[in-house]
Design an enzyme around this catalytic site. Structure first.
Site, mmCIF file in Angstrom:
data_model
loop_
_atom_site.group_PDB
_atom_site.id
_atom_site.type_symbol
_atom_site.label_atom_id
_atom_site.label_comp_id
_atom_site.label_asym_id
_atom_site.label_seq_id
_atom_site.Cartn_x
_atom_site.Cartn_y
_atom_site.Cartn_z
ATOM 1 N N SER A 4 3.634 56.092 85.408
ATOM 2 C CA SER A 4 3.768 55.873 86.840
ATOM 3 C C SER A 4 2.521 55.178 87.357
ATOM 4 O O SER A 4 1.424 55.351 86.812
ATOM 5 C CB SER A 4 3.948 57.213 87.568
ATOM 6 O OG SER A 4 3.861 57.055 88.966
ATOM 7 N N TYR A 22 0.770 65.589 89.515
ATOM 8 C CA TYR A 22 1.630 64.552 88.946
ATOM 9 C C TYR A 22 0.796 63.355 88.519
ATOM 10 O O TYR A 22 1.001 62.806 87.424
ATOM 11 C CB TYR A 22 2.678 64.138 89.972
ATOM 12 C CG TYR A 22 3.579 63.023 89.518
ATOM 13 C CD1 TYR A 22 4.571 63.248 88.563
ATOM 14 C CD2 TYR A 22 3.461 61.739 90.050
ATOM 15 C CE1 TYR A 22 5.408 62.239 88.145
ATOM 16 C CE2 TYR A 22 4.291 60.717 89.636
ATOM 17 C CZ TYR A 22 5.273 60.962 88.685
ATOM 18 O OH TYR A 22 6.090 59.950 88.264
#
Length: 239
Positions: free
Chosen positions: A144, A157
């Protein structure tokens, strides 16, 4: 012009039940790949597999929790028995639990790192023995852009995806002699169920199909080329 560049190649996709994983399955099936599909949710996997089979694709599924080694081992044993040696692993399983760090229970930390990092480790570990040593293979981990830019809403995250990036880099070095390449794709914000009911500007996000197109390009590349990572995001954010 070759219409099916992935004909004769078998791809295992985990996290195939929805979002980027499901879109990737559709994209790779359209290019002729045979697909071993895995995810936690059986109904979505069954529906996807039936849809792909109806279009003429070779696809089968099995449920798997990427945080449980026994299930991951069983998934890859099943995939190899069903399809023979595997060529590509696409790990699209991921999880984010947005919250203030001071308010997060310890189990949220464990869950975030188990799905994103441990899942990547376990899937790679059990995919490797399924690859022909002469033909070689490819592992694509879904990272990501959060690994590159800190996000105040999801520091765990961000940390987990940064760990996935570094895991891929180290694994790539280990697997040179095994002829297995490793790529991390780092998409920016993508409009999937990942966001839940969070208030986010979805009109500026990429679609899952956009990300799947990038993954499909990596999978279709010559085995002479090693793509270490790809960072990309929606052009709408620049307007």
């Amino acid at each position: 012009m070759e219409m099916n560049p992935l004909q004769g190649r078998t791809v295992a996709i985990v996290g195939a039940g929805g979002g980027i994983g499901q879109a990737t399955a559709r994209a790779l099936a359209a290019q002729g790949a045979s697909l071993a599909l895995g995810s936690r949710g059986e109904p979505a996997l069954r529906e996807l597999t039936e849809t792909l089979a109806a279009s003429g694709a070779s696809a089968a599924y099995r449920t798997v929790d990427v945080t449980k080694e026994a299930e991951v081992r069983s998934f890859f044993a099943w995939a190899q028995e069903a399809f023979g040696e595997l060529d590509v692993l696409v790990n699209a399983a991921g999880l984010s639990i947005p919250a203030q760090l001071s308010e997060m229970p310890e189990e949220d930390y464990s869950r975030t790192f188990d799905v994103n990092v441990k899942g990547s480790f376990l899937c790679a570990k059990h995919f490797i023995p399924c690859v022909d040593r002469e033909r070689g293979g490819l592992i694509v981990h879904t990272g990501s852009m959060a690994a590159k830019r800190a996000n105040a809403g999801a520091p765990l995250y961000c940390s987990a995806k940064a760990a996935v990036n570094m895991l891929s880099q180290g694994l790539a070095l280990q697997l040179i002699e095994r002829r297995i390449r490793v790529t991390t794709v780092n998409p920016g914000a993508t409009d999937t169920q990942f966001w839940g009911d969070r208030q986010v500007p979805r009109d500026k996000f990429m679609t899952a199909a956009d990300v799947a197109d990038v993954i499909a390009c990596v999978v279709a590349m010559s085995p002479r080329i090693v793509v270490h990572e790809i960072n990309f995001e929606s052009f709408a954010f620049f307007k």
